[in-house]
Scaffold this motif. Structure first.
Motif, PDB file in Angstrom:
ATOM      1  N   ARG A   1     -26.500 -29.570  38.393  1.00  0.00           N
ATOM      2  CA  ARG A   1     -26.874 -28.286  37.794  1.00  0.00           C
ATOM      3  C   ARG A   1     -26.263 -27.143  38.595  1.00  0.00           C
ATOM      4  O   ARG A   1     -26.070 -27.264  39.808  1.00  0.00           O
ATOM      5  N   PRO A   2     -26.027 -25.980  37.930  1.00  0.00           N
ATOM      6  CA  PRO A   2     -25.495 -24.833  38.667  1.00  0.00           C
ATOM      7  C   PRO A   2     -26.453 -24.379  39.767  1.00  0.00           C
ATOM      8  O   PRO A   2     -27.671 -24.501  39.640  1.00  0.00           O
TER       9      PRO A   2
ATOM     10  N   PRO B   1     -28.717 -21.816  41.527  1.00  0.00           N
ATOM     11  CA  PRO B   1     -29.469 -20.740  40.864  1.00  0.00           C
ATOM     12  C   PRO B   1     -28.887 -19.354  41.106  1.00  0.00           C
ATOM     13  O   PRO B   1     -29.341 -18.395  40.497  1.00  0.00           O
ATOM     14  N   LEU B   2     -27.888 -19.242  41.958  1.00  0.00           N
ATOM     15  CA  LEU B   2     -27.299 -17.926  42.250  1.00  0.00           C
ATOM     16  C   LEU B   2     -26.079 -17.617  41.385  1.00  0.00           C
ATOM     17  O   LEU B   2     -25.421 -16.596  41.587  1.00  0.00           O
ATOM     18  N   VAL B   3     -25.761 -18.520  40.450  1.00  0.00           N
ATOM     19  CA  VAL B   3     -24.630 -18.272  39.549  1.00  0.00           C
ATOM     20  C   VAL B   3     -25.058 -18.493  38.105  1.00  0.00           C
ATOM     21  O   VAL B   3     -26.113 -19.074  37.838  1.00  0.00           O
ATOM     22  N   GLN B   4     -24.233 -18.028  37.207  1.00  0.00           N
ATOM     23  CA  GLN B   4     -24.386 -18.379  35.802  1.00  0.00           C
ATOM     24  C   GLN B   4     -23.172 -19.204  35.391  1.00  0.00           C
ATOM     25  O   GLN B   4     -22.053 -18.920  35.827  1.00  0.00           O
ATOM     26  N   ALA B   5     -23.393 -20.209  34.573  1.00  0.00           N
ATOM     27  CA  ALA B   5     -22.298 -21.053  34.089  1.00  0.00           C
ATOM     28  C   ALA B   5     -22.350 -21.110  32.568  1.00  0.00           C
ATOM     29  O   ALA B   5     -23.436 -21.183  31.980  1.00  0.00           O
ATOM     30  N   ARG B   6     -21.215 -21.021  31.928  1.00  0.00           N
ATOM     31  CA  ARG B   6     -21.121 -21.145  30.467  1.00  0.00           C
ATOM     32  C   ARG B   6     -19.935 -22.043  30.124  1.00  0.00           C
ATOM     33  O   ARG B   6     -18.914 -22.003  30.820  1.00  0.00           O
TER      34      ARG B   6
ATOM     35  N   ARG C   1     -20.045 -16.684  36.473  1.00  0.00           N
ATOM     36  CA  ARG C   1     -20.139 -15.398  37.140  1.00  0.00           C
ATOM     37  C   ARG C   1     -21.375 -15.481  38.038  1.00  0.00           C
ATOM     38  O   ARG C   1     -22.173 -16.404  37.908  1.00  0.00           O
TER      39      ARG C   1
ATOM     40  N   TRP D   1     -16.117 -13.266  32.377  1.00  0.00           N
ATOM     41  CA  TRP D   1     -16.436 -14.568  32.975  1.00  0.00           C
ATOM     42  C   TRP D   1     -15.208 -15.105  33.691  1.00  0.00           C
ATOM     43  O   TRP D   1     -14.104 -15.071  33.151  1.00  0.00           O
ATOM     44  N   HIS D   2     -15.414 -15.636  34.890  1.00  0.00           N
ATOM     45  CA  HIS D   2     -14.319 -16.318  35.572  1.00  0.00           C
ATOM     46  C   HIS D   2     -14.045 -17.639  34.867  1.00  0.00           C
ATOM     47  O   HIS D   2     -14.945 -18.468  34.704  1.00  0.00           O
TER      48      HIS D   2
ATOM     49  N   ARG E   1     -22.011 -29.676  28.692  1.00  0.00           N
ATOM     50  CA  ARG E   1     -23.426 -29.554  29.024  1.00  0.00           C
ATOM     51  C   ARG E   1     -24.142 -30.722  28.342  1.00  0.00           C
ATOM     52  O   ARG E   1     -24.037 -30.905  27.134  1.00  0.00           O
TER      53      ARG E   1
ATOM     54  N   MET F   1     -17.720  -6.874  37.898  1.00  0.00           N
ATOM     55  CA  MET F   1     -18.190  -7.983  37.044  1.00  0.00           C
ATOM     56  C   MET F   1     -19.727  -7.998  37.013  1.00  0.00           C
ATOM     57  O   MET F   1     -20.372  -7.541  37.949  1.00  0.00           O
ATOM     58  N   HIS F   2     -20.258  -8.500  35.917  1.00  0.00           N
ATOM     59  CA  HIS F   2     -21.702  -8.643  35.710  1.00  0.00           C
ATOM     60  C   HIS F   2     -22.338  -9.375  36.892  1.00  0.00           C
ATOM     61  O   HIS F   2     -21.901 -10.440  37.287  1.00  0.00           O
TER      62      HIS F   2
ATOM     63  N   LEU G   1     -26.000 -10.781  39.068  1.00  0.00           N
ATOM     64  CA  LEU G   1     -27.082 -11.693  38.686  1.00  0.00           C
ATOM     65  C   LEU G   1     -28.431 -10.981  38.711  1.00  0.00           C
ATOM     66  O   LEU G   1     -28.933 -10.646  39.787  1.00  0.00           O
TER      67      LEU G   1
ATOM     68  N   ASP H   1     -29.888 -18.505  32.251  1.00  0.00           N
ATOM     69  CA  ASP H   1     -29.202 -19.716  32.666  1.00  0.00           C
ATOM     70  C   ASP H   1     -30.130 -20.925  32.726  1.00  0.00           C
ATOM     71  O   ASP H   1     -29.713 -22.039  32.404  1.00  0.00           O
ATOM     72  N   HIS H   2     -31.369 -20.701  33.138  1.00  0.00           N
ATOM     73  CA  HIS H   2     -32.296 -21.835  33.170  1.00  0.00           C
ATOM     74  C   HIS H   2     -32.571 -22.359  31.761  1.00  0.00           C
ATOM     75  O   HIS H   2     -32.831 -23.541  31.583  1.00  0.00           O
TER      76      HIS H   2
ATOM     77  N   SER I   1     -29.735 -24.700  31.702  1.00  0.00           N
ATOM     78  CA  SER I   1     -29.656 -25.744  32.733  1.00  0.00           C
ATOM     79  C   SER I   1     -30.939 -26.564  32.852  1.00  0.00           C
ATOM     80  O   SER I   1     -30.920 -27.672  33.368  1.00  0.00           O
TER      81      SER I   1
ATOM     82  N   VAL J   1     -34.064 -11.775  44.145  1.00  0.00           N
ATOM     83  CA  VAL J   1     -33.349 -13.059  44.139  1.00  0.00           C
ATOM     84  C   VAL J   1     -33.022 -13.479  45.569  1.00  0.00           C
ATOM     85  O   VAL J   1     -33.155 -14.656  45.927  1.00  0.00           O
TER      86      VAL J   1
ATOM     87  N   LEU K   1     -36.706 -19.011  40.286  1.00  0.00           N
ATOM     88  CA  LEU K   1     -35.302 -19.163  40.705  1.00  0.00           C
ATOM     89  C   LEU K   1     -34.882 -20.622  40.762  1.00  0.00           C
ATOM     90  O   LEU K   1     -33.757 -20.968  40.417  1.00  0.00           O
TER      91      LEU K   1
END
Lengths: 489, 489
Positions: free
Chosen positions: A309-310, A312-317, A337, A360-361, A369, B1-2, B4, B12-13, B16, B167, B205
């Motif tokens: 899982r990512p 918790p300090l990042v977002q993944a898409r 990001r 988004w990077h 997923r 960039m955006h 968190l 995100d949760h 995830s 956070v 978190l």
């Protein structure tokens, strides 16, 4: 208000951990206050040389406590430290130096120095300046570390990481890896690689001890682990076997090492770790551009996706080519990001705009997923095939083909097609004494993936040509009629 | 960039941790995707009401999953959520509402509502809007949570905490408290207090489960711990005894609770935790303005200072009145900056400028750095005495006096002195059947502290008047001739 930089972490540890050892390297042994003092001296020397905010400082050599000093001194004056690959060719090194135009190069014996370069050793010690405290810029968004990676067009790019990103990544490692102030990390992997550096910095963040050896050497690893009671080292697969073999006599006490189970010999001489990280094997998905790891297997015990899982300090898409999120079960490009993300590549505005499109990077890697929210890493998104307006990633089809027992290796290309724009062609190498008909292999893929992703035809070859670890798609296109890729004119 | 935000963590949760329970409250049970959907509905309803960036949204009631919803919806639209103390008087509440001028108040039964207030329950459910996804502002520096605290002049101030601070603090709790995605936190302490809220947010978190009960009730704690397999609750001292007594029959299974050892009865019905946090007792130093905890005992196993070491995500300094750092062993004001720090008090520009003078947040509390780098918390810096140009903090002298076996309680004031500006006067209550001469007590202090800090004289009284937990210095000054404090005209 002043934010938290790597320099600030050190300044505080000098107060909070005055009796802890920050760095060990051969005969050198520095407490946190001693390291802090040396970093002030180095920062003052750099300033006296006219080095300041945004300037680049290069380390050219094997592992050394001086890499950490250079990085922390760079942070203290707002400069950027780049430990470069000492194994690369003269041509590659020339490219890096021309790209970075560093204000300072510290090098080790064996390199032909340029003008003004400083040799690590006596010259470096003589270079150190006044011990006056340096407060440093409080902007944690300034890039402080540059690591070369991402050779998209054959030449690498320097990923810039800020204090904010590095501290955030380190703090997620402290959590997942359960690192405590007593943590002792052996820097035996290359410090120009994020895989080592992320542990170096997490060890710094928690106030632990970084032990440096120039490079991997099985006997030296045994000796140092025993002498310094090392908790964790950068060891995998054959390196572990080599260390276990080097200590077959049991001469060295390696019980301080907390490691995942590997082999009976290794398990007997180390402490098998039951932390969440090790309980489920080390693992996850990462790259330099996300500060190290984007996802952790340790956060997804028993999950379906082997990348976990990512953080918790990042977002993944998982996004498609039109920046739309793909649903669970579908393959898309892993995009991210959040706090540990890099600040872009040094001096590559166009590439940066492209890689961060839509905010988004774009990692350039494909993932899926799973229904339980965990992530599966599919492979690099090197090519995309467009057929009947659908996006098809070769890596996903190749993965499906390779699950057939007769298939030793596989690559997938797109061939021009009047009606569908492209059609999928599989190039397959079979295992010795195995057979499989094209229809059988096509059915095998259709059983696993959406029908439009199945190959229309299959070419059987002796072996798949490679570029590094991935198929040489250009060679395959030339040999087997590939073309008409989206974006090609 | 955006960046968190709390809203992004939830978004995100939902991806995830799609199968994890985010919140439980009576019959309500929400998965992360369900919570995310409700937060979108609430955010859209707020936007439709004209609520936007920087506006205040108040929760007035006991604990509820709706506090978490309001906070996350506020984050999603850039607003600020304030759960206010439902136990306070009508006068105190009027002050808070006039201070905050909220755009929305959600209240529970039993309160006389104002215009436009929405009752938690059916009216709240009817208020929820369209489920369309809300991307939200990507600025993690926006304040999102306001908690009233710090009643310096008799009236409290709302400490503003940003997503970045919350956070960061939560990520340090994940590390120190070894919280994993399976963590289940029982919100039985008040959500208008940072001591509960910091665990709520750390549980969020890591993708764990927040269980809510309106307030502490020993039987209800037992029932819910058993039913939800709660890992951690907000229980101390007599509350633990009450829970242990309520479960004396062993009716409820409390083994899921991981707790520090407390009593034989309690230890037998729970799981005694050997994590670093619990191994050395819970502890540390904190306040709302630093996001919760500034220092953790869990980072200083065996250390000399009972407040432990600072979180690696903050910087701590012990400063004198002239903003100079005091050396280890000396008492100074605990000052801080770094990732978990608050953004100032709502609508208090002058107080904010004063509290952040020199670029450091002044906690108003006194501490001492021990030689091993750990911190000892001395007490609140309520008064400062100036004698012979030296700063003397009453709390430090009181602490020294109280170590004398005959002393039951002590307070220290400054009395006007022509030569030294002020002189130190100790007011002391002795233990029953104990005696001590003034000279003996003065010597006792001199043995521990710098000589200039010793009282010149000692007044023995029956008992020390108090204001809450601290001496009533105004009453003591009136009764015993105090005055001439620095800053007083």
């Amino acid at each position: 208000m002043h934010q938290l930089t790597l320099s600030d972490v050190l300044a505080d540890h000098a107060r909070s951990h005055p009796q802890s050892t920050a760095a060990v390297d051969g005969a050198v042994r520095l407490s946190y206050p001693e390291l802090d003092l040396r970093v002030n001296r180095l920062a003052n020397a750099m300033t006296a040389r006219g080095i300041g905010r945004g300037d680049r400082v290069v380390w050219l050599g094997q592992n050394s406590f001086r890499v950490l000093e250079l990085l922390l001194a760079a942070s203290r004056i707002g400069a950027i430290c780049c430990p470069v690959n000492w194994r690369q060719s003269a041509d590659e090194l020339r490219f890096v130096l021309e790209d970075l135009t560093p204000s300072l190069v510290v090098y080790e014996d064996g390199v032909t120095p340029g003008d003004g370069w400083i040799e690590s050793g006596d010259a470096y010690e003589a270079f150190l300046g006044a011990p006056d405290p340096v407060e440093g810029p409080g902007d944690d968004g300034l890039p402080v570390l540059a690591l070369y990676t991402a050779a998209f067009d054959g030449r690498p790019n320097a990923a810039l990481l800020s204090s904010a990103a590095l501290v955030a990544h380190a703090s997620s490692l402290l959590h997942v890896r359960r690192m405590e102030p007593e943590f002792v990390f052996l820097n035996n992997g290359p410090l120009f690689h994020v895989g080592t550096m992320m542990f170096t910095l997490a060890t710094l963040l928690v106030g632990g001890t970084n032990v440096f050896i120039p490079a991997f050497d099985a006997i030296e690893v045994c000796r140092v682990v025993d002498a310094e009671k090392v908790t964790q080292a950068f060891l995998f697969g054959q390196m572990i076997d080599a260390v276990a073999a080097a200590n077959a006599s049991g001469k060295y006490d390696l019980k301080s090492l907390h490691f995942v189970s590997h082999s009976p010999e290794w398990d007997a001489m180390t402490t098998v770790d039951d932390s969440p990280w090790c309980r489920t094997k080390m693992g996850g998905y990462g790259q330099t551009e996300v500060g190290g790891m984007l996802t952790f297997l340790g956060l997804a015990a028993g999950g379906a996706g082997f990348a976990g899982r990512p953080s918790p300090l990042v977002q993944a898409r998982l996004l498609d080519a039109e920046l739309r999120e793909v649903p669970p079960g579908e393959v898309g490009e892993i995009c991210a990001r959040g706090k540990s993300l890099f600040s872009g590549y040094f001096n590559r505005p166009e590439l940066n705009a492209y890689k961060s499109r839509g905010g988004w990077h774009h990692t350039g890697d494909l993932g899926r997923r799973e229904p339980d929210g965990t992530l599966t890493f599919i492979g690099p998104s090197l090519r995309m095939i467009k057929s009947g307006n659908e996006n098809i990633y070769p890596a996903e089809v190749e993965r499906a083909l390779k699950t057939h027992p007769a298939v030793a290796d596989a690559a997938v290309i797109g061939v021009p097609d009047e009606r569908w724009h492209q059609a999928v062609r599989a190039i397959v190498a079979l295992r010795p004494d195995s057979t499989a008909t094209p229809a059988e292999l096509i059915d095998h893929v259709r059983d696993q993936l959406a029908s439009y992703k199945k190959p229309r035809d299959v070419v059987v070859v002796e072996s798949i040509p490679k570029k590094g670890f991935t198929p040489d798609y250009d060679a395959l296109d030339s040999a087997h009629g590939g073309g008409n890729y989206p974006g090609q004119s």
